[in-house]
Design an enzyme around this catalytic site. Sequence first.
Site, PDB file in Angstrom:
ATOM      1  CE1 TYR A 200      30.840  69.839 101.159  1.00  0.00           C
ATOM      2  CE2 TYR A 200      31.553  71.295 102.936  1.00  0.00           C
ATOM      3  CZ  TYR A 200      31.272  70.021 102.459  1.00  0.00           C
ATOM      4  OH  TYR A 200      31.443  68.927 103.273  1.00  0.00           O
TER       5      TYR A 200
ATOM      6  CG  HIS B 286      26.321  61.224 102.948  1.00  0.00           C
ATOM      7  ND1 HIS B 286      27.462  60.476 102.771  1.00  0.00           N
ATOM      8  CD2 HIS B 286      25.670  60.656 103.997  1.00  0.00           C
ATOM      9  CE1 HIS B 286      27.492  59.480 103.679  1.00  0.00           C
ATOM     10  NE2 HIS B 286      26.410  59.569 104.415  1.00  0.00           N
TER      11      HIS B 286
ATOM     12  CB  THR C 296      31.342  53.288  99.181  1.00  0.00           C
ATOM     13  OG1 THR C 296      31.386  53.834 100.498  1.00  0.00           O
ATOM     14  CG2 THR C 296      30.588  51.983  99.192  1.00  0.00           C
TER      15      THR C 296
ATOM     16  CB  ALA D  38      33.350  52.378  89.061  1.00  0.00           C
TER      17      ALA D  38
HETATM   18  C1  BJW Z   1      37.169  53.214  93.134  1.00  0.00           C
HETATM   19  C2  BJW Z   1      37.740  53.916  92.103  1.00  0.00           C
HETATM   20  C3  BJW Z   1      37.343  53.536  90.822  1.00  0.00           C
HETATM   21  C4  BJW Z   1      38.557  54.738  93.873  1.00  0.00           C
HETATM   22  N1  BJW Z   1      36.458  52.560  90.673  1.00  0.00           N
HETATM   23  N2  BJW Z   1      36.303  52.236  92.967  1.00  0.00           N
HETATM   24  C5  BJW Z   1      32.212  56.269 116.097  1.00  0.00           C
HETATM   25  C6  BJW Z   1      32.699  57.492 116.551  1.00  0.00           C
HETATM   26  C7  BJW Z   1      32.194  58.693 116.079  1.00  0.00           C
HETATM   27  C8  BJW Z   1      31.208  58.719 115.150  1.00  0.00           C
HETATM   28  C9  BJW Z   1      30.741  57.506 114.720  1.00  0.00           C
HETATM   29  C10 BJW Z   1      31.208  56.303 115.190  1.00  0.00           C
HETATM   30  N3  BJW Z   1      30.561  55.303 114.551  1.00  0.00           N
HETATM   31  C11 BJW Z   1      29.705  55.852 113.709  1.00  0.00           C
HETATM   32  C12 BJW Z   1      29.801  57.194 113.801  1.00  0.00           C
HETATM   33  C13 BJW Z   1      29.070  58.179 113.098  1.00  0.00           C
HETATM   34  C14 BJW Z   1      29.755  58.758 111.876  1.00  0.00           C
HETATM   35  C15 BJW Z   1      30.791  57.809 111.301  1.00  0.00           C
HETATM   36  O1  BJW Z   1      30.515  56.948 110.493  1.00  0.00           O
HETATM   37  N4  BJW Z   1      32.042  57.949 111.652  1.00  0.00           N
HETATM   38  C16 BJW Z   1      33.072  57.027 111.156  1.00  0.00           C
HETATM   39  C17 BJW Z   1      34.233  57.842 110.620  1.00  0.00           C
HETATM   40  C18 BJW Z   1      33.423  56.052 112.241  1.00  0.00           C
HETATM   41  N5  BJW Z   1      28.672  58.955 110.948  1.00  0.00           N
HETATM   42  C19 BJW Z   1      27.901  60.039 111.006  1.00  0.00           C
HETATM   43  O2  BJW Z   1      28.114  60.940 111.794  1.00  0.00           O
HETATM   44  C20 BJW Z   1      26.711  60.055 110.073  1.00  0.00           C
HETATM   45  N6  BJW Z   1      25.548  60.380 110.783  1.00  0.00           N
HETATM   46  C21 BJW Z   1      25.019  59.566 111.698  1.00  0.00           C
HETATM   47  O3  BJW Z   1      25.558  58.538 112.059  1.00  0.00           O
HETATM   48  O4  BJW Z   1      23.813  60.001 112.167  1.00  0.00           O
HETATM   49  C22 BJW Z   1      23.261  59.328 113.285  1.00  0.00           C
HETATM   50  C23 BJW Z   1      23.633  60.157 114.474  1.00  0.00           C
HETATM   51  C24 BJW Z   1      23.298  61.490 114.514  1.00  0.00           C
HETATM   52  C25 BJW Z   1      23.627  62.224 115.620  1.00  0.00           C
HETATM   53  C26 BJW Z   1      24.337  61.643 116.636  1.00  0.00           C
HETATM   54  C27 BJW Z   1      24.666  60.304 116.593  1.00  0.00           C
HETATM   55  C28 BJW Z   1      24.321  59.550 115.484  1.00  0.00           C
HETATM   56  C29 BJW Z   1      26.893  61.135 109.019  1.00  0.00           C
HETATM   57  C30 BJW Z   1      28.007  60.836 108.099  1.00  0.00           C
HETATM   58  C31 BJW Z   1      28.151  61.980 107.088  1.00  0.00           C
HETATM   59  C32 BJW Z   1      29.309  61.744 106.131  1.00  0.00           C
HETATM   60  N7  BJW Z   1      29.539  62.932 105.388  1.00  0.00           N
HETATM   61  C33 BJW Z   1      30.555  62.934 104.352  1.00  0.00           C
HETATM   62  C34 BJW Z   1      30.706  64.381 103.828  1.00  0.00           C
HETATM   63  C35 BJW Z   1      29.479  64.740 102.987  1.00  0.00           C
HETATM   64  C36 BJW Z   1      29.639  66.038 102.284  1.00  0.00           C
HETATM   65  C37 BJW Z   1      30.855  66.077 101.366  1.00  0.00           C
HETATM   66  O5  BJW Z   1      30.870  65.415 100.315  1.00  0.00           O
HETATM   67  O6  BJW Z   1      31.781  66.799 101.719  1.00  0.00           O
HETATM   68  O7  BJW Z   1      30.183  62.061 103.290  1.00  0.00           O
HETATM   69  S1  BJW Z   1      32.121  62.265 104.886  1.00  0.00           S
HETATM   70  C38 BJW Z   1      32.528  61.525 103.329  1.00  0.00           C
HETATM   71  O8  BJW Z   1      32.620  60.104 103.500  1.00  0.00           O
HETATM   72  C39 BJW Z   1      31.316  61.771 102.419  1.00  0.00           C
HETATM   73  C40 BJW Z   1      31.162  60.445 101.753  1.00  0.00           C
HETATM   74  O9  BJW Z   1      29.835  60.316 101.259  1.00  0.00           O
HETATM   75  C41 BJW Z   1      31.501  59.476 102.840  1.00  0.00           C
HETATM   76  C42 BJW Z   1      31.862  58.105 102.351  1.00  0.00           C
HETATM   77  O10 BJW Z   1      33.011  58.132 101.585  1.00  0.00           O
HETATM   78  P1  BJW Z   1      33.163  57.170 100.321  1.00  0.00           P
HETATM   79  O11 BJW Z   1      32.178  57.527  99.295  1.00  0.00           O
HETATM   80  O12 BJW Z   1      33.177  55.766 100.776  1.00  0.00           O
HETATM   81  O13 BJW Z   1      34.589  57.610  99.756  1.00  0.00           O
HETATM   82  P2  BJW Z   1      36.057  57.067 100.128  1.00  0.00           P
HETATM   83  O14 BJW Z   1      37.038  58.042  99.590  1.00  0.00           O
HETATM   84  O15 BJW Z   1      36.154  56.742 101.571  1.00  0.00           O
HETATM   85  O16 BJW Z   1      36.191  55.685  99.362  1.00  0.00           O
HETATM   86  C43 BJW Z   1      36.265  55.626  97.948  1.00  0.00           C
HETATM   87  C44 BJW Z   1      36.395  54.158  97.531  1.00  0.00           C
HETATM   88  O17 BJW Z   1      36.350  54.105  96.125  1.00  0.00           O
HETATM   89  C45 BJW Z   1      37.721  53.508  97.972  1.00  0.00           C
HETATM   90  O18 BJW Z   1      37.465  52.240  98.561  1.00  0.00           O
HETATM   91  C46 BJW Z   1      38.495  53.347  96.660  1.00  0.00           C
HETATM   92  O19 BJW Z   1      39.277  52.170  96.610  1.00  0.00           O
HETATM   93  C47 BJW Z   1      37.388  53.247  95.659  1.00  0.00           C
HETATM   94  N8  BJW Z   1      37.747  53.736  94.331  1.00  0.00           N
HETATM   95  N9  BJW Z   1      38.645  54.844  92.641  1.00  0.00           N
HETATM   96  C48 BJW Z   1      35.985  51.912  91.787  1.00  0.00           C
HETATM   97  N10 BJW Z   1      37.876  54.166  89.729  1.00  0.00           N
END
Ligand code: BJW
Length: 236
Positions: free
Chosen positions: A59, A112, A179, A222
């Site tokens: 970070y 986040h 996203t 974007a």
């Molecule tokens: C373009 C482009 C251009 C490229 N133009 N587009 C099943 C099992 C286990 C856990 C879970 C489950 N189901 C749900 C969960 C919970 C879990 C989860 O979702 N897991 C999944 C993996 C299944 N979620 C959590 O734990 C969340 N909390 C929660 O649910 O709380 C309730 C709870 C609490 C306690 C117990 C139980 C429940 C918290 C999630 C936190 C995510 N944190 C991160 C890190 C943050 C810090 C950091 O930045 O390091 O957040 S992970 C990472 O992913 C970051 C992002 O914000 C997040 C989303 O990613 P994003 O932004 O979508 O990026 P990409 O790379 O995935 O996509 C980019 C897109 O852009 C692509 O589509 C490209 O095509 C596109 N692109 N260039 C337009 N030029």
Amino acid sequence: MGEMSQIRNIVILTGAGISAESGIDTFRDAGGLWEQHRVEDVATPEGFARDPDLVLNFYDMRRAALTRVEPNAAHAALARLDAEWGGDLLIVTQNVDDLHERAGASRVLHMHGELKSALCTACEMRSPWDAPMIDRPPCPVCRAPMLRPDVVWFGEMPYQMDRIYTALRNADLFVSIGTSGAVYPAAGFVRDARELGVQTQELNLERSEGSNWFHESRQGRAGELVPMWVEEMLAR
Ligand code: BJW
């Protein structure tokens, strides 16, 4: 324009794709952050407990990199929409960068967390933060040398969920930008919006995981799609 003509309140969800053209790596694309690091090592409380130096360094690097990037045309267009849109508008960003704010947007919610914020694991206060954390600086509030990045890791509760759902309930339009739709609860907002009868649009480089849930999905960069979409919104 039919059902799209009655739009007053807008919720915009942004993800890493909106900052990609500024030079910030996304998470899941080729060459993205998760190709260089295991998610469970750098983005979970367990990973932080196991190897705090690795996580603090990860970070610290990303926070330092913010000084070398600028907002792009997509951030600028959303800032313009924020300034000119008369109805309610909320930019819910999953991003921890500060590019929406630096482009001039003010109605921004960081669900986040933020790179430029520190969370004290002793007193739980959040403080604005610009410096590295690797050398264990003291908390500005309680002086304990126990700061962590103020970001939301897997298993942790995202910030301000009540405010987000309130905005969705009042929204006429939900727009998801740059996203992948892989991370919940943000990935579920489109379904929540549809259940509430809200119009939904996606602007992303490719079809996201939840693409079929959107009334409309546009593919492209974007930096091109968002300024076009903002022009359309302001011309209505
Ligand atoms: C373009 C482009 C251009 C490229 N133009 N587009 C099943 C099992 C286990 C856990 C879970 C489950 N189901 C749900 C969960 C919970 C879990 C989860 O979702 N897991 C999944 C993996 C299944 N979620 C959590 O734990 C969340 N909390 C929660 O649910 O709380 C309730 C709870 C609490 C306690 C117990 C139980 C429940 C918290 C999630 C936190 C995510 N944190 C991160 C890190 C943050 C810090 C950091 O930045 O390091 O957040 S992970 C990472 O992913 C970051 C992002 O914000 C997040 C989303 O990613 P994003 O932004 O979508 O990026 P990409 O790379 O995935 O996509 C980019 C897109 O852009 C692509 O589509 C490209 O095509 C596109 N692109 N260039 C337009 N030029």
